[in-house]
Enzyme design. Structure first.
Site, PDB file in Angstrom:
ATOM      1  N   MET A  23     125.766  66.077  16.741  1.00  7.94           N
ATOM      2  CA  MET A  23     126.964  66.733  17.290  1.00  7.94           C
ATOM      3  C   MET A  23     128.037  66.924  16.215  1.00  7.94           C
ATOM      4  SD  MET A  23     127.179  64.729  20.962  1.00  7.94           S
ATOM      5  CE  MET A  23     127.050  63.090  20.210  1.00  7.94           C
ATOM      6  N   ASP A  80     121.439  68.022  32.558  1.00  8.90           N
ATOM      7  CA  ASP A  80     122.294  68.148  31.384  1.00  8.90           C
ATOM      8  C   ASP A  80     122.028  69.457  30.652  1.00  8.90           C
ATOM      9  OD1 ASP A  80     124.179  66.232  30.998  1.00  8.90           O
ATOM     10  OD2 ASP A  80     123.170  65.233  29.333  1.00  8.90           O
ATOM     11  N   LYS A 119     127.515  69.841  29.957  1.00  3.06           N
ATOM     12  CA  LYS A 119     128.760  69.973  29.206  1.00  3.06           C
ATOM     13  C   LYS A 119     128.497  70.899  28.033  1.00  3.06           C
ATOM     14  CE  LYS A 119     130.161  65.248  30.343  1.00  3.06           C
ATOM     15  NZ  LYS A 119     128.922  64.781  30.988  1.00  3.06           N
TER      16      LYS A 119
END
Length: 297
Positions: free
Chosen positions: A210, A75, A96
């Site tokens: 986030m 990741d 991502k």
């Protein structure tokens, strides 16, 4: 004293498209192995949390799994140094990255399954904990549905560890007895805002993950629902890295003070922010003096 971590030679990384295409990386004569045909004995998948960023906060169980790995699906938020525990594994970057083309989750899950069915030991290495906004449950379900043996290895969640790095406790006796963790990735709906408002009115702590892009909207929603503009707030960017930066402010001043904050960052809102300290164990902000004054008045 922390144990010394043995060095490993530099590794080559493959992108997911290179794996699927079987193209070469690093040198003209090195082919990226495809998952290959189904093996008589399938392998196993470990869905592992890599923790908040510091190499020595990786769990022993995750380190053991990495040592067994034939393939590591890495990741973006899993610190890249963790891959050094897997000197013999193919490391596939499936991260991502905000603002860039994301690897579809379905493609990541299919790679996990295909490699395992080909007899490989697979580690899906994530940042933080796989079950805290990590889609670990989806990946476990996919493995079970495909008949692949899989194990979830918990990691230290950044929701608690990164504030702790700035000496901010998410709970504190006589100050905050509850905390709420929320993702601000897509913005907050009315029910989520109401939950955060209720948490703050109960003298609790809000931890926003986030949420850099949507932070102005989050702050506006909280103040519109009656949360005091002078409620303390902290952002911690790049926790447990050399680029770590802590910004202490209030909801009212966050637009000015957090204008340059970049992801990845964690935001903490609530009275516990008064207790943030720097590397010299000094209180980061003079707002702590305000809290002391209130407690003695």
């Amino acid at each position: 004293m922390s144990p010394k971590i043995p060095p490993f030679p530099p590794r080559e990384f493959a992108t997911i498209d290179e794996v699927l295409a079987g193209s070469s990386i690093g040198s003209a004569d090195r082919e990226v192995p495809s998952p290959g045909p189904r093996a008589e004995t399938p392998g196993k998948v470990y869905i592992a949390g890599g923790g908040p960023g510091a190499l020595d906060l990786l769990t022993l169980r995750a380190a053991r799994a990495l040592g067994e790995a034939d393939v590591v699906l890495l990741d973006h938020l899993a610190p890249q140094e963790f891959a050094k525990y897997s000197p013999n594994a193919l490391i596939v970057d499936v991260g991502k990255v905000p603002g860039k083309h994301a690897v579809p989750q379905s493609r990541i899950q299919q790679l996990m399954i295909d490699y395992a069915l080909a007899g490989k030991t697979v580690v899906r290495l994530k940042g933080g904990d796989p079950y805290v906004y990590g889609r670990g449950a989806e990946e476990l379900d996919a493995c079970i549905a495909a008949g692949v043996d899989a194990e979830v290895i918990p990691g230290i969640t950044s929701a608690v560890a990164v504030p702790a790095r700035a000496a901010i406790p998410v709970t504190l006796r006589k100050v905050s007895s509850i905390f709420t963790v929320v993702s601000g990735h897509s913005g907050l709906n009315e029910a989520e805002v109401n939950t955060l408002v209720a948490t703050l009115r109960a003298n609790g702590t809000v931890v926003l993950l986030m949420g850099v892009r949507t932070l102005p909207d989050t702050v506006a929603a909280l103040t519109a629902h009656g949360i005091s503009a002078d409620t303390p707030m902290a952002t911690i960017e790049n926790g447990y890295s050399d680029a770590e930066r802590v910004t202490i402010t209030t909801l009212e001043n966050s637009g000015r003070d957090c204008a340059e904050v970049k992801a990845p960052a964690i935001t903490v809102i609530g009275e516990v922010v008064y207790y943030a300290r720097d590397d010299q164990q000094q209180f980061v902000s003079e707002v702590h003096e305000k809290l002391r004054a209130q407690s003695t008045s």
